[in-house]
Design an enzyme around this catalytic site. Structure first.
Site, PDB file in Angstrom:
ATOM      1  N   CYS A  52      33.050 -58.542 -82.841  1.00 32.91           N
ATOM      2  CA  CYS A  52      33.669 -57.380 -83.470  1.00 32.91           C
ATOM      3  C   CYS A  52      32.994 -56.116 -82.926  1.00 32.91           C
ATOM      4  CB  CYS A  52      33.501 -57.464 -84.984  1.00 32.91           C
ATOM      5  SG  CYS A  52      34.044 -55.956 -85.821  1.00 32.91           S
ATOM      6  N   ASP A  59      33.882 -63.013 -83.762  1.00 34.65           N
ATOM      7  CA  ASP A  59      35.262 -63.276 -84.180  1.00 34.65           C
ATOM      8  C   ASP A  59      35.753 -64.520 -83.454  1.00 34.65           C
ATOM      9  OD1 ASP A  59      35.788 -61.154 -85.951  1.00 34.65           O
ATOM     10  OD2 ASP A  59      36.181 -59.772 -84.307  1.00 34.65           O
ATOM     11  N   ILE A  74      48.120 -70.054 -62.292  1.00 30.43           N
ATOM     12  CA  ILE A  74      46.734 -69.774 -62.612  1.00 30.43           C
ATOM     13  C   ILE A  74      45.921 -71.055 -62.414  1.00 30.43           C
ATOM     14  CG2 ILE A  74      46.927 -70.305 -65.090  1.00 30.43           C
ATOM     15  CD1 ILE A  74      44.820 -67.459 -63.684  1.00 30.43           C
ATOM     16  N   GLU A  75      44.717 -70.926 -61.888  1.00 28.56           N
ATOM     17  CA  GLU A  75      43.830 -72.088 -61.750  1.00 28.56           C
ATOM     18  C   GLU A  75      43.113 -72.249 -63.102  1.00 28.56           C
ATOM     19  OE1 GLU A  75      40.993 -74.651 -61.503  1.00 28.56           O
ATOM     20  OE2 GLU A  75      40.232 -72.595 -61.437  1.00 28.56           O
ATOM     21  N   SER A  76      43.157 -73.451 -63.666  1.00 35.87           N
ATOM     22  CA  SER A  76      42.757 -73.594 -65.069  1.00 35.87           C
ATOM     23  C   SER A  76      41.255 -73.443 -65.300  1.00 35.87           C
ATOM     24  CB  SER A  76      43.245 -74.926 -65.637  1.00 35.87           C
ATOM     25  OG  SER A  76      42.605 -76.001 -65.020  1.00 35.87           O
ATOM     26  N   HIS A  93      41.121 -57.218 -82.437  1.00 37.79           N
ATOM     27  CA  HIS A  93      42.075 -58.317 -82.328  1.00 37.79           C
ATOM     28  C   HIS A  93      43.308 -57.938 -81.525  1.00 37.79           C
ATOM     29  CE1 HIS A  93      40.398 -60.290 -86.259  1.00 37.79           C
ATOM     30  NE2 HIS A  93      39.530 -60.239 -85.300  1.00 37.79           N
ATOM     31  N   GLU A  94      43.926 -56.839 -81.905  1.00 38.89           N
ATOM     32  CA  GLU A  94      45.177 -56.456 -81.245  1.00 38.89           C
ATOM     33  C   GLU A  94      44.918 -56.152 -79.768  1.00 38.89           C
ATOM     34  OE1 GLU A  94      44.077 -55.115 -84.091  1.00 38.89           O
ATOM     35  OE2 GLU A  94      45.707 -54.929 -85.569  1.00 38.89           O
TER      36      GLU A  94
END
Ligand SMILES: [Ca+2]
Ligand SMILES: [Ca+2]
Ligand SMILES: [Ca+2]
Ligand SMILES: [Ca+2]
Ligand SMILES: [Ca+2]
Ligand SMILES: [Ca+2]
Ligand SMILES: [Ca+2]
Ligand SMILES: [Ca+2]
Ligand SMILES: [Ca+2]
Ligand SMILES: [Ca+2]
Ligand SMILES: [Ca+2]
Ligand SMILES: [Ca+2]
Ligand SMILES: [Ca+2]
Ligand SMILES: [Ca+2]
Ligand SMILES: [Ca+2]
Ligand SMILES: [Ca+2]
Lengths: 154, 154, 154, 154, 154, 154, 154, 154, 154, 154
Positions: A52, A59, A74-76, A93-94
């Site tokens: 946070c 969080d 995307i390579e994982s 968060h947003e």
């Protein structure tokens, strides 16, 4: 057994160090081997954690990312390290949810992308954040993410 | 009790050997006895396994295939053997899921086909792959595949 | 207490014998008492069983039928006997599901009808069959049938 | 603490007697305090019971009613008494479900109404009845009623 | 960052090859760092597969192993490779489940051990196999394995 | 690949005919390869059907059988045929459930056996029948059968 | 097809009238055909309704009854009529649940009996009533009734 | 319709005012009409709320109370008002849960009592409090309270 | 660690007092840091309580709010205090749910907003209230709120 | 509003800093206000994370702690900070789970304590660790922790 489309990858299979911030994390991508059709790839990351920015307390979130690849996948393992790099990073968060999605959009140039960020409750009231790059493409199949709603107790 | 539409089948009812690679597996098909209407057939294969092409470690997936048959139905025992033939075959999640679907599309010429590949987590992050041949046909009923999302623990 | 719209029924309330084949089974219908509006009636039949035409071994299915009645309602006891008449009858999954629906369509002339046939697994891979007479009517409410997907174990 | 929009109600708060038939039951309504917007009100009545008109045996149903109020809201205690009035009344499943909905439509003149009647199984086969006054209004939010399907046992 | 109790391990962290049979697989163990108390360790292996010894067709199971360590802990990567070594090995359900447990008992000399083998259905009837080395120790906490029962469809 | 303990079996792998009554069905057994330990084997049979002896209407049940083998294991294909032989046989719920268990007890001489018969509702009230040969053995692990209770609707 | 142990029954198969009070209802019993072993029979009655003795408003409950029969089995149709006879009868939750159980105890002389009465909420607080005739018999298998707890909303 | 055992009650049926503190709330009790047997009564109160004594912010809990009545039953409306009286009262989770139980113990002198307090999360970590007056009585049936554990998100 | 967009907030981090009525509660807002895209923010408030305006008894609800922010984000602590301010305020279900939403609409000027109010049952019949400011925006992703329907008991 | 038993606490209500290692974290305790009875307090911590000591990659767990307090209660904010202090600390699953429990045992001297550590899967195989200080006390009520087992996918 090797696969030439993966021959440029730096992090896969070698020793890896968790990057200390999102900026430091390096995404990697491979050519989409099925680029002539539109399909959806979903990553579920139940182990996301950040700090946070006001209190520096941790969080936690359960993230789900859907994307319709264009030229790139995307390579994982690199994705995992990128998500792990938020571990000691402060973010609301947003803002955090949307910025992860936008970095992927910039890097992968997908045909479409959606993110769901399901955050653990603070003060009894969890926040969920939902974004997509635009209207769901009609001919591609994007199942509901199906994360159960927060229920409190009882 | 016999059924003439099945009279050309090679594998059904006789002794069968698991093919050692997808290329070796032979699909079989029977005429669609209800070809004058559009309906959906769903196969659920919770027992899919292949190998990771980078590490040769086993991968596992729960596959669901929906298709609207045209002139042909897939014969289910041959489908089972085809899926079993990936047991010792190396394939990436995205590539493997899409190529199974495309082989069925080529062989059956269905009016429409959809595949959902729900892969077991690696590194804490499962990948799901979703593809369909095009927009869902409006007059055919294609229920959601309803596979629950990955939740981690707790 | 009687109801005149049921006065022509033969099987309701009297002694009944399970018909020995679908052909022998007699469907019955009553006038739709609310025929001036479009509504949906759903029958759920979790007790369906037939025989495999190749091996004569029993097959089992959970059937769900939705229909929008026109002039007629199906009488539920006759429907039950009709479904029970498959008990010693050989039929493939796809063919059996679709033919039950089509017999109802011919007999009831409904405004719309949908069937979902959820068959128990054979060889580890269950088959579901989904059909409807055409696009879902826009002003009628047809909830999802909501049958949970097959999950294997674990 | 009082609320003037409720000042004409007869049954709320006073002693009440269960009406002995639907005809005898008196619905009550109050002015809609938010009539300038379109919203949905859902009543869930898991305690509905009536009698079978052929056999006089009790039938049971779980009813869910959604409506978009116009000028009026239904008063909930009167609704409860109206539903309770079917306790010793004979009615078929289809007819009973639709007629409850239509009485509410006549009395409330809602902008839209939907009813789901989920009846307990008889003869192993439950009947569900679904009706709405017309196509779901586009700008109003009407969540799925989400009643789980009947599963038999196991 | 290293941990001396792991310093003798051969497979952890290095390149590993899936052993081709259970006999070939090498289990590894580390000293129990909390050996002065009795606790339970549970491994859940939803990705077990072997071959049917009669037909050579693949079998699948969800395995859960509980054990109360004595002097040794099982090393989890070696356990994973051992379970993976059944991939091309023929074994009956009962025999296979019990023999995995007994090999662990011989190697680890645990204070107590339990195995649950939940096999995918064949012929519509799944088999579960449950074994433990003896009565559940009274002062140790062994929660139920809680695997949901097989339900068929519906 | 063969297994000598199965070498006397008559029905496994060959063509089989469903026996027409329980009396006609022939159970088969194989030596218990792990007879020196006590373990539990569970069969789940969600596809059981018999006839009501009073009305000849079909009855359905979900059966779960747990047993601790002594010298013998039940052969699963023969068990399946035995259960299938009730298809056209009249039997009450209590009697049928208990008699299946007792025939297995007589044939296998298990150290312990338990049966749960979960019957589909008739008249709105399902019957479950639970039996075991005696107190649950203390040192053997017998998990709860975990079949969810009947809930009606809603 | 008949069964001599049922030959004295009055209500099974004939026309039946719902008794107007519990006192008027006549229970019936048949000899226990498996009286030489101890087993458990469970009835689940999700359709129970009575009246509140203070307000005459309807109350609803989901009842589950387990009993270990001695010389007698309860006849299920008579049980259903007995439970239905509470429809217009006033009784408190605690009293009603216990008195049903005790009437069965008096009539059947079972070796053991348990009742669970799960009442629908009034005032937001549901009441459950649980009784059994004594300690659960050790050698008989009595699974948990497994009715989910009341959860309110969310 | 009246019931003499309730003739002394003050709050039932009349106008009631929510007491402003637990001390002010008056419990009421009625003679136990089935006092010659031991049974369990469960109240589920999903609507409990109090204040945090440190911050005066509201706390919420789901409470479940089981008790085996002796000479007295709690009157449910008075219980509801007593629980409601905590609405503006400050109390810690552990203290509040235990003191509710102890007041009931003092007032009712039950043969046994258990309370489960399932508190909504604060700071991401919910607290549950469990108490009973002593060892569970052996011949009385006390089902598990079955409240699902807190799961966070995902 | 600070964040300038939060620099004007009054209640976050400091001591706060629960406002005694909705009118007294002060909402706060921060600039939307991702205002150039359309996304959805969901708040889940399982701890809502108000008073019944007729009887002053407490009412409880589980509220879910979705909104697509424009220039402003709601500050979550102020939202929590606003919702808490209904604790001693009388309001009907329909009116209360809609007025909370409308106050947020006025204060935040969101691009779109939806509220679901899931009220605890009174008289056995819960009320749910659903509102949104208009048709769901096509290019924004608004998952279903997924609150399970009320089921009664059993 | 204050509470004297909390008057010595250092961290509650003031500004707090997450300790950087478990050693640095300071637990706090308050006198048990109900120390004359035995009850159980459960903390559920779905947000636990530490580092793998071999690879420094993050590990995640869902922890549940039950304890029967003696003279002391754990202060929940200090507990939260202690658990948070593992965020950048390397620890194996078995060792970490047991050592958290033992530190609480040393600090609180509870009458009994149990910990369940439910770790997220690594390599497809999650590990759960279960410990308690000794046999469950007979007169205290310790409900099952009820965490659902890991299921893989499908
Ligand atoms: Ca846009
Ligand atoms: Ca709740
Ligand atoms: Ca396309
Ligand atoms: Ca979780
Ligand atoms: Ca068509
Ligand atoms: Ca699975
Ligand atoms: Ca219309
Ligand atoms: Ca032994
Ligand atoms: Ca079923
Ligand atoms: Ca015995
Ligand atoms: Ca219900
Ligand atoms: Ca007693
Ligand atoms: Ca004590
Ligand atoms: Ca509008
Ligand atoms: Ca129910
Ligand atoms: Ca010990």
């Amino acid at each position: 057994m090797t696969d030439s489309i993966y021959s440029d990858l730096k992090q896969l299979g070698g020793a890896t160090v968790m990057p200390t911030s999102p900026e430091e994390a390096e995404l990697e991508r491979v050519p989409n081997p099925q680029a002539d059709v539109n399909y959806n790839v979903r990553f579920t990351a139940p182990e996301f954690t950040s700090l946070c920015p006001m209190t520096s307390q941790p969080d936690f979130a359960h993230l789900v990312i859907d994307y319709v690849p264009g030229d790139w996948l995307i390579e994982s393992k690199a994705l995992k390290l990128y998500l792990g790099s938020f571990r000691n990073h402060g973010a609301f968060h947003e803002d955090c949810t949307i910025s992860i999605a936008r970095r992927l959009v910039g890097f992968l140039e997908p045909r479409w992308l959606r993110i769901g960020g399901y955050w653990y409750p603070r003060g009894g009231i969890p926040i969920d954040v939902f974004w997509q790059t635009g209207e769901m493409p009609k001919d591609v199949w994007i199942p509901d993410q199906g994360v159960p709603p927060y229920r409190g107790r009882g």
